[in-house]
Design an enzyme around this catalytic site. Structure first.
Site, PDB file in Angstrom:
ATOM      1  N   ASN A  17     -24.613  46.448 -26.401  1.00  0.00           N
ATOM      2  CA  ASN A  17     -24.001  46.251 -27.641  1.00  0.00           C
ATOM      3  C   ASN A  17     -24.030  47.769 -28.267  1.00  0.00           C
ATOM      4  OD1 ASN A  17     -22.125  44.545 -28.542  1.00  0.00           O
ATOM      5  ND2 ASN A  17     -23.475  42.953 -27.330  1.00  0.00           N
ATOM      6  N   LEU A  48     -39.441  44.112 -13.855  1.00  0.00           N
ATOM      7  CA  LEU A  48     -39.879  44.214 -12.611  1.00  0.00           C
ATOM      8  C   LEU A  48     -38.504  42.964 -12.518  1.00  0.00           C
ATOM      9  CD1 LEU A  48     -43.209  44.151 -12.925  1.00  0.00           C
ATOM     10  CD2 LEU A  48     -43.074  43.008 -10.651  1.00  0.00           C
ATOM     11  N   GLU A  70     -37.489  35.315 -23.390  1.00  0.00           N
ATOM     12  CA  GLU A  70     -38.685  35.210 -24.513  1.00  0.00           C
ATOM     13  C   GLU A  70     -38.831  35.378 -25.511  1.00  0.00           C
ATOM     14  OE1 GLU A  70     -38.704  39.755 -24.686  1.00  0.00           O
ATOM     15  OE2 GLU A  70     -36.839  39.946 -23.448  1.00  0.00           O
ATOM     16  N   THR A  85     -25.391  46.248 -19.147  1.00  0.00           N
ATOM     17  CA  THR A  85     -26.530  45.419 -19.631  1.00  0.00           C
ATOM     18  C   THR A  85     -26.516  44.859 -19.198  1.00  0.00           C
ATOM     19  OG1 THR A  85     -27.489  44.495 -21.691  1.00  0.00           O
ATOM     20  CG2 THR A  85     -25.363  44.698 -21.667  1.00  0.00           C
ATOM     21  N   ASP A 145     -28.457  41.885 -20.502  1.00  0.00           N
ATOM     22  CA  ASP A 145     -28.527  40.981 -21.165  1.00  0.00           C
ATOM     23  C   ASP A 145     -26.805  40.427 -20.907  1.00  0.00           C
ATOM     24  OD1 ASP A 145     -30.347  41.719 -22.377  1.00  0.00           O
ATOM     25  OD2 ASP A 145     -30.545  42.862 -24.113  1.00  0.00           O
TER      26      ASP A 145
END
Lengths: 395, 395
Positions: free
Chosen positions: A88, A272, A221, A116, A118
Site C-alpha cells: 500500500n 522466516l 500478530e 506484498t 499482507d
C-alpha cells in the site's frame, strides 16, 4: 521479470537502491551489468535484491523539494518509465509521483507493481508474495501438528503459532488450509478482525484438548482485545521492564499455562515465513512473473498511473488473467479479510475462504540447490550508475 | 522402514502407542492393518505416527513391577524382537530392557534405533533427524538474511534467530553453513558450549552493523551466562510475573534494542524446525532408512543390546556405512559439539565443523504434494491389537 522483459524490449533498466531513497540520493544500480544468469536467479531469490525502504513520501505541497529532486534525478538519467513495486505505501508513492509528473508535464510514465505478503491491496484478487507465505503457514501447521499429536499424551498439549498480518487476517486465514477433516489442526485461529475474548478462548482450548488430546492455535500478530489493545503489547515485560518486543504467542502461551495448567509450546517464525522461497507456491510465482511483465508492457504503452492486477474468473478450475487498475483505486485502500471468510464462532475459516485461498498455494516452485545442499540465490553485482548530480541531504 | 523391512522378512510388527507407555498399557497398534501405500507415506511423514512419550524408565530394582509388566505384555503377544527408536533417553530405555530380558533369560532381542534432531548420541557419526533440521536452519538463515539485508537501510538492522539444542550446539552450528564468504550471515552464533558475555556480544553486533549494515545472530536455546543460568530464563516476565516460557531470542533482542538502540526482529521457530519434512535433507532421509533396515536385520540375527550407527569413512567425497555398537556405549553419553568445531572467538564454526556438517544437509528429499498444494502425509489407521491382559495402573 521486469528487468528481463525490459531488456527483451531493448530498454535499459536502472534499479533504485533501497526504493525511492535510491532515486532521492541518486543511488542507482545499472542492471545492464548483471548477467542473464543473475537475472534468472533473481526470479527465485527472496528479499529485495536492490534493497527496499520504509519511507513515506509526503505530498508535493508538504515536501516540494523531494519532488523536485526526484524529477531532477530521473531526468538526469533520461528515465522515461518509472515502475514501483510493493504494498500500500509503495502504491501511494507511485501514485503521488505519477500525479506530480503529469501535472508538471513531464514525460514520465509511472506504473505500480503489486507485491506484498499482507495481501491487503485493493482491486487485485491477490498480491504476489501472499500465496507463498500462505503455503508456508499451512505447511507449518500441518507439520507441527503431527509433532504435537505424537507427544501430547505425556508432553506438550497446546501449540501456539504466531503469524504475520498486523491489520488483516489473510495469513492467519491461510493456516486454516492445513485442516482437511473435523478436528484437524488448526483448532483455533485468532484473527485481527475479531476481538480477543480470553474466557471463550480458554474454554475452546480446554474443550479441544479434552476431545482431541491436543490443540493447535494460530494467532495473527495483530490480535487485539475488546478495547482495541494489541495482545502482543499487553503481556510480558523484558528484562528492563519495557513491554516485550512483539509476540502475541508468548502471551497466549502464558495464559494457557497459567489458567489451564497445560504444557504449551509456541513459535514465532517472523521473517522466516515471508522469505521462505524454498516452499514458494507455483501459482504465486506465476502471478509475480505475470505482473512484472505486464507492468513493463503498461509502461511502454504509456499507461501511467496504473497497476497491473490479478483478475480471477473462476475458483474451480482456478482461472486468472492480468488486468489493470488506476493506482488511485488501490493506494491507501487496505483490503481486510471479508466477514464471509470467518466462521460464525470466529475461530475458523469458511468454505468461501477455502475456495479463495486454496488455488493460491497450489504447486511447488522450488529454487535450484547447490551441491552444498542450500538454495542457489542470486548475488547481483549491484554496480552503480555514475552520478551526475551533487549530493542531496533531504533523505 | 522398520515395518516394511520386517514385512519383507515375513515378520509382523506391532507399534507400541506412545512408546514404552504403549507396552506398559498394552496399547499396541497392528501395523499389518496399514496399507503398503500408508507405509510408504510414513517414510516422508514428520512426527511420530504411533505417538511418543517422555517417560524415564527406572531401574529394575527401583520399579520391578514395570519390568514384570513389560515382559508380561510382550510375552502375551509373542513379541520376540523389541526395537526402540529415539535419542539418549530412548537408548537408555532399550538398554535397560535388553539387560533385564537377558538376566531374566527371556527370548527377547532388544535393539535401539538412533533418531534425534539434537545429534547428541555417542558413537554414531550423526543421528537421523539432525541433517534435516540442520538444512532447515541453514536455509532459514540464508533466506531471512536476504530479507534483512534489503531492509536494513531504513528498517530492521539486527535479526535474532533462536534454534533448538538445549545442551549441545549442533543445530546452532549448522546455521553456520549458510555463510559462503566473509561477512555473510550468520554473523554471530551463540553456542550453549560458550558462556554468554553481554559486553562482547553487544560490541560484536555493533561492529557488524557498522561494517555490513546489518547483523544476523543465531542463538541456541541453551545459551547460558557465566554463572550457568539460561539466558532464556533470565529476562522477561509474563503477564503474571512468572519467568517467560522459553525464548533466548527476545532477551537478546531487548538487549540490542536497549543498549545499542537498533531496530531488531527475532524469530523462534520451535517445532517448525524439527518437523519441517518439506525441506528434509536427502542424506538424512537415506540415513534414517538405513538405520531402520539395519535395526531389523540386527534384531533378526539375534544381536540384542545393540544399536545400528552411521560410520563415516570420508568427508569429501562423503562416504558412510552402517555399523553397530552396544547400547551401553551410547545411552547416557551425551555428545557435545567438539571444541575444534567452534572458532577461537566463540562466535562461528570452523572449517572442521563445515567438513563434518555439510554432507549432512546435501540433497533434497521432497515429500509428494497433493493438488491442494500441501504435502501428502500419512494418516495411518492405528487399529489396535486386541488386548489380552487386565488393565495396569502403573503408568
Amino acid at each position: 521479470m521486469i528487468i528481463a522483459t525490459a531488456r527483451s524490449h531493448g530498454v535499459r533498466t536502472y534499479a533504485a537502491h533501497n526504493g525511492i531513497l535510491g532515486v532521492l540520493r541518486e543511488d542507482l544500480v545499472d542492471t545492464g551489468k548483471e548477467s542473464a544468469a543473475t537475472l534468472r536467479d533473481l526470479a527465485h531469490t527472496p528479499g529485495g535484491a536492490f534493497g527496499s525502504c520504509r519511507y513515506k513520501l509526503k505530498t508535493p505541497e508538504a515536501d516540494p523539494a523531494a519532488y523536485a529532486r526526484l524529477i531532477e534525478v530521473l531526468a538526469a538519467h533520461d528515465v522515461r518509465w518509472f515502475l514501483y513495486n510493493g504494498g500500500n505505501d509503495s502504491a501511494d508513492t507511485a501514485m503521488k509521483i505519477a500525479a506530480y509528473a503529469r501535472r508538471a508535464g513531464r514525460d514520465l510514465v509511472c506504473v505500480g507493481v503489486p507485491k506484498t505478503v499482507d495481501n491487503d491491496l485493493a482491486v487485485t484478487d491477490c498480491s504476489p508474495g501472499f500465496g507463498s507465505v500462505a503455503k508456508y503457514v499451512a505447511v507449518a501447521v500441518r507439520e507441527t501438528s503431527l509433532d504435537v499429536a505424537s507427544m501430547a499424551e505425556s508432553s506438550t498439549k497446546v501449540f501456539v503459532l504466531e503469524v504475520m498480518g498486523r491489520h488483516a487476517g489473510w495469513i492467519a486465514a491461510a493456516a486454516g488450509l492445513a485442516a482437511q477433516q473435523a478436528d484437524d489442526a488448526p483448532h483455533l485461529i485468532l484473527f485481527p478482525e475479531r476481538a480477543f475474548d480470553e474466557a471463550a478462548f480458554l474454554a475452546r482450548v480446554k474443550a479441544t484438548v479434552e476431545r482431541v488430546g491436543w490443540c493447535t492455535v494460530v494467532a495473527s500478530e495483530g490480535v487485539r482485545d475488546a478495547a482495541g489493545r494489541f495482545l502482543a503489547e499487553s503481556g510480558s515485560r523484558d528484562a528492563f521492564g519495557h513491554a516485550q518486543l512483539g509476540g502475541v504467542a508468548p502471551v497466549l502461551a502464558a495464559l494457557v499455562r497459567e489458567k489451564l495448567g497445560l504444557k504449551v509450546h509456541w513459535a514465532l517464525p517472523d521473517y522466516l515465513q515471508r522469505s521462505a522461497r524454498h516452499i514458494a507456491s507455483a501459482t504465486d510465482a506465476a502471478h509475480a512473473a505475470a505482473v512484472g511483465r505486464a507492468a513493463v508492457e503498461l509502461a511502454l504503452a504509456g499507461h501511467g498511473g496504473m497497476m497491473p492486477v490479478i483478475a480471477r474468473s473462476s475458483d474451480a478450475p482456478y482461472r486468472w488473467k492480468i488486468a489493470s487498475a488506476p493506482l488511485d483505486k488501490i493506494a491507501n485502500h487496505e483490503k481486510k479479510l471479508p466477514p464471509s471468510f470467518i466462521s460464525r464462532d470466529g475461530y475458523a475459516i469458511t468454505a468461501a475462504a477455502r475456495r479463495y485461498l486454496e488455488p493460491l498455494i497450489r504447486g511447488e516452485a522450488y529454487p535450484p540447490y547447490g551441491k552444498d545442499g542450500l538454495p542457489r540465490y542470486a548475488r547481483p553485482r549491484l554496480l552503480r550508475v555514475p552520478r551526475k548530480l551533487p549530493d542531496w541531504n533531504g533523505a
